[in-house]
Design an enzyme around this catalytic site. Sequence first.
Site, PDB file in Angstrom:
ATOM      1  N   ARG A  58       0.851  -1.208   0.000  1.00  0.00           N
ATOM      2  CA  ARG A  58       0.000   0.000   0.000  1.00  0.00           C
ATOM      3  C   ARG A  58       0.883   1.253   0.000  1.00  0.00           C
ATOM      4  O   ARG A  58       0.633   2.218  -0.703  1.00  0.00           O
ATOM      5  CB  ARG A  58      -0.903   0.077   1.246  1.00  0.00           C
ATOM      6  CG  ARG A  58      -1.636  -1.161   1.657  1.00  0.00           C
ATOM      7  CD  ARG A  58      -3.015  -1.178   1.021  1.00  0.00           C
ATOM      8  NE  ARG A  58      -2.951  -1.773  -0.291  1.00  0.00           N
ATOM      9  CZ  ARG A  58      -2.708  -3.077  -0.530  1.00  0.00           C
ATOM     10  NH1 ARG A  58      -2.496  -3.913   0.459  1.00  0.00           N
ATOM     11  NH2 ARG A  58      -2.662  -3.547  -1.748  1.00  0.00           N
ATOM     12  N   ASP A  96      -3.942   7.218   2.947  1.00  0.00           N
ATOM     13  CA  ASP A  96      -3.030   7.784   1.942  1.00  0.00           C
ATOM     14  C   ASP A  96      -2.716   9.235   2.325  1.00  0.00           C
ATOM     15  O   ASP A  96      -3.305   9.791   3.258  1.00  0.00           O
ATOM     16  CB  ASP A  96      -3.632   7.691   0.525  1.00  0.00           C
ATOM     17  CG  ASP A  96      -4.900   8.534   0.366  1.00  0.00           C
ATOM     18  OD1 ASP A  96      -4.836   9.753   0.624  1.00  0.00           O
ATOM     19  OD2 ASP A  96      -5.955   7.986  -0.021  1.00  0.00           O
ATOM     20  N   HIS A 111      -7.775   7.346  11.034  1.00  0.00           N
ATOM     21  CA  HIS A 111      -7.408   5.926  10.942  1.00  0.00           C
ATOM     22  C   HIS A 111      -5.901   5.735  10.704  1.00  0.00           C
ATOM     23  O   HIS A 111      -5.477   4.667  10.269  1.00  0.00           O
ATOM     24  CB  HIS A 111      -8.206   5.231   9.826  1.00  0.00           C
ATOM     25  CG  HIS A 111      -9.671   5.071  10.150  1.00  0.00           C
ATOM     26  ND1 HIS A 111     -10.614   4.687   9.224  1.00  0.00           N
ATOM     27  CD2 HIS A 111     -10.352   5.250  11.330  1.00  0.00           C
ATOM     28  CE1 HIS A 111     -11.816   4.631   9.815  1.00  0.00           C
ATOM     29  NE2 HIS A 111     -11.671   4.975  11.081  1.00  0.00           N
ATOM     30  N   CYS A 138      12.712   0.762  16.712  1.00  0.00           N
ATOM     31  CA  CYS A 138      12.146   2.082  17.012  1.00  0.00           C
ATOM     32  C   CYS A 138      13.260   3.116  16.982  1.00  0.00           C
ATOM     33  O   CYS A 138      14.356   2.874  17.491  1.00  0.00           O
ATOM     34  CB  CYS A 138      11.487   2.053  18.391  1.00  0.00           C
ATOM     35  SG  CYS A 138      11.011   3.689  18.968  1.00  0.00           S
ATOM     36  N   CYS A 141      13.320   4.296  21.228  1.00  0.00           N
ATOM     37  CA  CYS A 141      13.699   3.373  22.318  1.00  0.00           C
ATOM     38  C   CYS A 141      14.553   2.209  21.810  1.00  0.00           C
ATOM     39  O   CYS A 141      15.035   1.411  22.608  1.00  0.00           O
ATOM     40  CB  CYS A 141      12.458   2.859  23.047  1.00  0.00           C
ATOM     41  SG  CYS A 141      11.477   1.671  22.097  1.00  0.00           S
ATOM     42  N   THR A 179     -17.649   8.337   1.422  1.00  0.00           N
ATOM     43  CA  THR A 179     -17.553   7.265   2.420  1.00  0.00           C
ATOM     44  C   THR A 179     -18.879   6.516   2.501  1.00  0.00           C
ATOM     45  O   THR A 179     -19.944   7.118   2.384  1.00  0.00           O
ATOM     46  CB  THR A 179     -17.092   7.798   3.805  1.00  0.00           C
ATOM     47  OG1 THR A 179     -17.155   6.735   4.766  1.00  0.00           O
ATOM     48  CG2 THR A 179     -17.923   8.968   4.286  1.00  0.00           C
ATOM     49  N   SER A 180     -18.783   5.205   2.714  1.00  0.00           N
ATOM     50  CA  SER A 180     -19.981   4.356   2.687  1.00  0.00           C
ATOM     51  C   SER A 180     -20.784   4.449   3.976  1.00  0.00           C
ATOM     52  O   SER A 180     -21.904   3.957   4.046  1.00  0.00           O
ATOM     53  CB  SER A 180     -19.577   2.901   2.447  1.00  0.00           C
ATOM     54  OG  SER A 180     -18.755   2.460   3.512  1.00  0.00           O
ATOM     55  N   LEU A 205     -20.758   8.955  -4.532  1.00  0.00           N
ATOM     56  CA  LEU A 205     -21.145   8.345  -5.805  1.00  0.00           C
ATOM     57  C   LEU A 205     -22.537   7.728  -5.703  1.00  0.00           C
ATOM     58  O   LEU A 205     -23.317   7.744  -6.647  1.00  0.00           O
ATOM     59  CB  LEU A 205     -20.123   7.269  -6.169  1.00  0.00           C
ATOM     60  CG  LEU A 205     -20.061   6.812  -7.618  1.00  0.00           C
ATOM     61  CD1 LEU A 205     -19.845   7.977  -8.562  1.00  0.00           C
ATOM     62  CD2 LEU A 205     -18.952   5.776  -7.791  1.00  0.00           C
ATOM     63  N   ALA A 222     -16.501  12.374  -6.897  1.00  0.00           N
ATOM     64  CA  ALA A 222     -15.941  13.444  -6.065  1.00  0.00           C
ATOM     65  C   ALA A 222     -15.134  14.447  -6.894  1.00  0.00           C
ATOM     66  O   ALA A 222     -15.169  15.657  -6.622  1.00  0.00           O
ATOM     67  CB  ALA A 222     -15.058  12.830  -4.976  1.00  0.00           C
TER      68      ALA A 222
HETATM   69  P1  OAD Z   1     -15.725   2.317   1.417  1.00  0.00           P
HETATM   70  O1  OAD Z   1     -15.022   1.487   0.408  1.00  0.00           O
HETATM   71  O2  OAD Z   1     -16.541   1.619   2.452  1.00  0.00           O
HETATM   72  O3  OAD Z   1     -16.716   3.318   0.689  1.00  0.00           O
HETATM   73  C1  OAD Z   1     -16.292   4.152  -0.361  1.00  0.00           C
HETATM   74  C2  OAD Z   1     -17.453   5.033  -0.759  1.00  0.00           C
HETATM   75  O4  OAD Z   1     -16.998   5.898  -1.777  1.00  0.00           O
HETATM   76  C3  OAD Z   1     -18.670   4.280  -1.316  1.00  0.00           C
HETATM   77  O5  OAD Z   1     -19.861   4.801  -0.743  1.00  0.00           O
HETATM   78  C4  OAD Z   1     -18.621   4.586  -2.821  1.00  0.00           C
HETATM   79  O6  OAD Z   1     -19.899   4.693  -3.401  1.00  0.00           O
HETATM   80  C5  OAD Z   1     -17.943   5.937  -2.827  1.00  0.00           C
HETATM   81  N1  OAD Z   1     -17.204   6.243  -4.068  1.00  0.00           N
HETATM   82  C6  OAD Z   1     -16.545   5.403  -4.902  1.00  0.00           C
HETATM   83  N2  OAD Z   1     -15.971   6.069  -5.909  1.00  0.00           N
HETATM   84  C7  OAD Z   1     -16.273   7.382  -5.712  1.00  0.00           C
HETATM   85  C8  OAD Z   1     -15.975   8.582  -6.422  1.00  0.00           C
HETATM   86  N3  OAD Z   1     -15.241   8.587  -7.528  1.00  0.00           N
HETATM   87  N4  OAD Z   1     -16.451   9.744  -5.936  1.00  0.00           N
HETATM   88  C9  OAD Z   1     -17.201   9.762  -4.798  1.00  0.00           C
HETATM   89  N5  OAD Z   1     -17.522   8.667  -4.103  1.00  0.00           N
HETATM   90  C10 OAD Z   1     -17.059   7.492  -4.540  1.00  0.00           C
HETATM   91  O7  OAD Z   1     -14.634   3.265   2.090  1.00  0.00           O
HETATM   92  P2  OAD Z   1     -14.724   4.104   3.440  1.00  0.00           P
HETATM   93  O8  OAD Z   1     -16.120   4.567   3.680  1.00  0.00           O
HETATM   94  O9  OAD Z   1     -13.654   5.107   3.394  1.00  0.00           O
HETATM   95  O10 OAD Z   1     -11.017   1.574   7.969  1.00  0.00           O
HETATM   96  O11 OAD Z   1     -14.361   2.993   4.497  1.00  0.00           O
HETATM   97  C11 OAD Z   1     -14.301   3.358   5.847  1.00  0.00           C
HETATM   98  C12 OAD Z   1     -13.274   2.530   6.557  1.00  0.00           C
HETATM   99  O12 OAD Z   1     -13.541   1.151   6.347  1.00  0.00           O
HETATM  100  C13 OAD Z   1     -11.869   2.687   6.066  1.00  0.00           C
HETATM  101  O13 OAD Z   1     -11.221   3.828   6.576  1.00  0.00           O
HETATM  102  C14 OAD Z   1     -11.210   1.449   6.556  1.00  0.00           C
HETATM  103  C15 OAD Z   1     -12.277   0.457   6.224  1.00  0.00           C
HETATM  104  O14 OAD Z   1     -12.370  -0.634   7.036  1.00  0.00           O
HETATM  105  C16 OAD Z   1      -9.939   1.025   8.545  1.00  0.00           C
HETATM  106  O15 OAD Z   1      -9.114   0.394   7.920  1.00  0.00           O
HETATM  107  C17 OAD Z   1      -9.861   1.256  10.016  1.00  0.00           C
END
Ligand code: OAD
Length: 235
Positions: A58, A96, A111, A138, A141, A179-180, A205, A222
């Site tokens: 990553r 990122d 996160h 580290c 330490c 975010t979903s 989206l 976005a």
């Molecule tokens: P998800 O993969 O769950 O959701 C991504 C969202 O972005 C979805 O609702 C898509 O519809 C939307 N999407 C995709 N392409 C897009 C675009 N071009 N423009 C706008 N929206 C778009 O990702 P997150 O919600 O970020 O946590 O996931 C939350 C957390 O779940 C992450 O931070 C991670 C994961 O487990 C950890 O690792 C702790």
Amino acid sequence: MKSQKIVILTGAGVSAESGIDTFRAAGGLWENHRVEDVATPEGFAKDPELVHRFYNLRRAALKTVKPNPAHYALAKLEAGLMEQGGQLTLVTQNVDDLHERGGAKEVIHMHGILTSMLCGTCEHRWEHLEDASPNLSCRKCYVTGTSRPDIVWFGEMPYAMHVIEERLAACDLFVSIGTSGAVYPAAGFVQLARSMGKATLELNLERSQGSNFFDETRLGPAGTLVPQWVDEVLS
Ligand code: OAD
């Protein structure tokens, strides 16, 4: 325009057009690994080599991607609000560094971030851009074997929650982008903001799981929606 305080939460969708896979899309970011194996403290204790390898890939991939118009627009919003006496609090769930590379000055990585390592012994953090392995020591330490990616794993508390809650309490508007709404506590920010009488807007989206809690939802990529909305706010 009156000076505005805005809190924005971004998720994987804001970086999708830069070429970083989202989590919940088919074939998403876990790359055929079980989440328990690569994103929990137990997974790291069991197989640190595998976990380092997963995050090394990553981290290396960051070198091949660039910020997109959404990242640049949010940096423009940060500068524009500051000029007008307002404030942007940019909170991201993304690990990122594209908000920073897009010009944002202050980003809360709730996160964690791929470009940082965390010592599991003394909790020292340091910038680390290369591959990591269980042999890494580290910087403070010098203990070897407990350095881990500075990522908040499942079962761990996200960073800076008190700051985020304070900023939500003081804001005029809460905006969720890409975010979903599947992972708490971030998924609950809209309800928290709403319970304090704040205006709420979703740019995504597709409708997120908490979509009904927002005053307004705009659907689209976005890279198009965010620059349009930022121009509206700053005009
Ligand atoms: P998800 O993969 O769950 O959701 C991504 C969202 O972005 C979805 O609702 C898509 O519809 C939307 N999407 C995709 N392409 C897009 C675009 N071009 N423009 C706008 N929206 C778009 O990702 P997150 O919600 O970020 O946590 O996931 C939350 C957390 O779940 C992450 O931070 C991670 C994961 O487990 C950890 O690792 C702790």
